[in-house]
Design a protein around this motif. Structure first.
Motif, short mmCIF file in Angstrom:
data_model
loop_
_atom_site.label_atom_id
_atom_site.label_comp_id
_atom_site.label_asym_id
_atom_site.label_seq_id
_atom_site.Cartn_x
_atom_site.Cartn_y
_atom_site.Cartn_z
N THR A 18 0.85 -1.19 0.00
CA THR A 18 0.00 0.00 0.00
C THR A 18 0.88 1.24 0.00
O THR A 18 0.67 2.16 -0.79
CB THR A 18 -0.94 0.02 1.22
N LEU A 19 1.89 1.24 0.88
CA LEU A 19 2.86 2.34 0.91
C LEU A 19 4.12 1.99 0.13
O LEU A 19 4.73 2.86 -0.50
CB LEU A 19 3.24 2.68 2.36
N TRP A 20 4.51 0.72 0.20
CA TRP A 20 5.73 0.29 -0.49
C TRP A 20 5.58 -1.14 -1.00
O TRP A 20 4.69 -1.88 -0.59
CB TRP A 20 6.95 0.39 0.43
N VAL A 21 6.48 -1.52 -1.90
CA VAL A 21 6.46 -2.85 -2.53
C VAL A 21 6.86 -3.91 -1.50
O VAL A 21 7.81 -3.74 -0.74
CB VAL A 21 7.42 -2.90 -3.73
N ASN A 22 6.13 -5.04 -1.51
CA ASN A 22 6.46 -6.13 -0.60
C ASN A 22 6.25 -7.50 -1.23
O ASN A 22 7.18 -8.30 -1.32
CB ASN A 22 5.61 -6.03 0.66
N GLU A 23 5.04 -7.78 -1.69
CA GLU A 23 4.71 -9.12 -2.15
C GLU A 23 5.55 -9.57 -3.33
O GLU A 23 5.86 -10.76 -3.48
CB GLU A 23 3.22 -9.19 -2.51
N THR A 24 5.97 -8.64 -4.16
CA THR A 24 6.82 -8.97 -5.31
C THR A 24 8.08 -9.69 -4.87
O THR A 24 8.54 -10.63 -5.53
CB THR A 24 7.20 -7.69 -6.07
N TYR A 25 8.65 -9.27 -3.75
CA TYR A 25 9.88 -9.90 -3.25
C TYR A 25 9.63 -11.33 -2.78
O TYR A 25 10.49 -12.21 -2.92
CB TYR A 25 10.48 -9.08 -2.11
#
Length: 233
Positions: A18-25
């Motif tokens: 929501t604020l920053w990328v996470n799930e991609t990692y």
């Protein structure tokens, strides 16, 4: 659905995706993990078994990278019948360390939106995951000055939100939650009398997906970018 902003005093934000990328990692690491174990099983089978192991371990480890790494190690041992070598385990641990040292990639429009909202609303972060990792990401993001309060929850169910809003003396009628997960950020808030705004992210963990029937009667607004909040508030 349109958001009734008249009574809103506090805006809550999810953090990851929501604020920053996470799930991609996580998806990238799952692919690397499957490659490491390709001598034992197919990629599809490895993905399925890892997901099963993660869900089984949630009650013990909670959400976040550290629990994910422990689940990868357990899954590797199970799929190899205990034959996976120490070098592969070491590589799995390094996959986790790589995740924990990733740069924080803030999503488009986030800082502009927070800067626009901060003078008229109390902004808080409500996220789940590993406390140390979430604190690291918030510090590296440079966004902490926008928020009055940051809470890392063990889970995001109705009762978790009720207890936190009560503790912070926030009336649900005066609160709106913004996040990418229907299961964690949207539906629980609707069910306790708050409002919610869904900002979909292109990648969603299977555990965060909801059944169509769960979503049919929910009333919330969907936007394509956090920057769209500027036109709402």
């Amino acid at each position: 659905m349109e958001i009734n902003t008249k009574d809103i005093q506090v805006i809550g934000f999810d953090a990851d995706d929501t604020l920053w990328v996470n799930e991609t990692y996580f998806r990238d690491t799952e692919a690397a993990f499957a490659q490491l174990l390709s001598g034992y099983e197919t990629t599809n089978k490895i993905d399925q078994e890892l997901f099963h192991t993660e869900i089984k371990n949630l009650e013990l480890y909670g959400y976040g990278i550290k629990g994910f790494v422990l689940s990868m190690v357990e899954c590797a041992l199970d799929l190899s019948n205990g034959n996976v070598d120490a070098a592969t385990i070491h590589k799995i641990l390094n996959l986790g360390k790589d995740m924990l040292t990733k740069p924080v990639e803030i999503l488009d429009g986030v800082e502009k939106t927070l800067n626009y909202l901060k003078d008229n609303y109390r902004l808080i972060v409500l996220t789940k995951g590993d406390l140390l990792d979430q604190e690291r990401k918030l510090e590296k993001s440079g966004l902490s000055t926008y928020f009055h309060h940051v809470e890392v929850l063990s889970d995001k169910k109705e009762e978790n939100y009720k207890q936190l809003l009560t503790h912070l003396q926030i009336d649900p009628a005066h609160f709106v939650m913004v996040g990418n997960s229907l299961k964690s950020d949207i539906l629980p808030l609707i069910n306790i009398g708050a409002q919610a705004i869904h900002v979909p992210f292109h990648t969603t963990w299977a555990h965060e997906e909801v059944q169509t029937t769960e979503n049919q009667k929910a009333t919330y607004k969907t936007i394509s970018s956090l920057a769209d909040l500027i036109s709402i508030f």
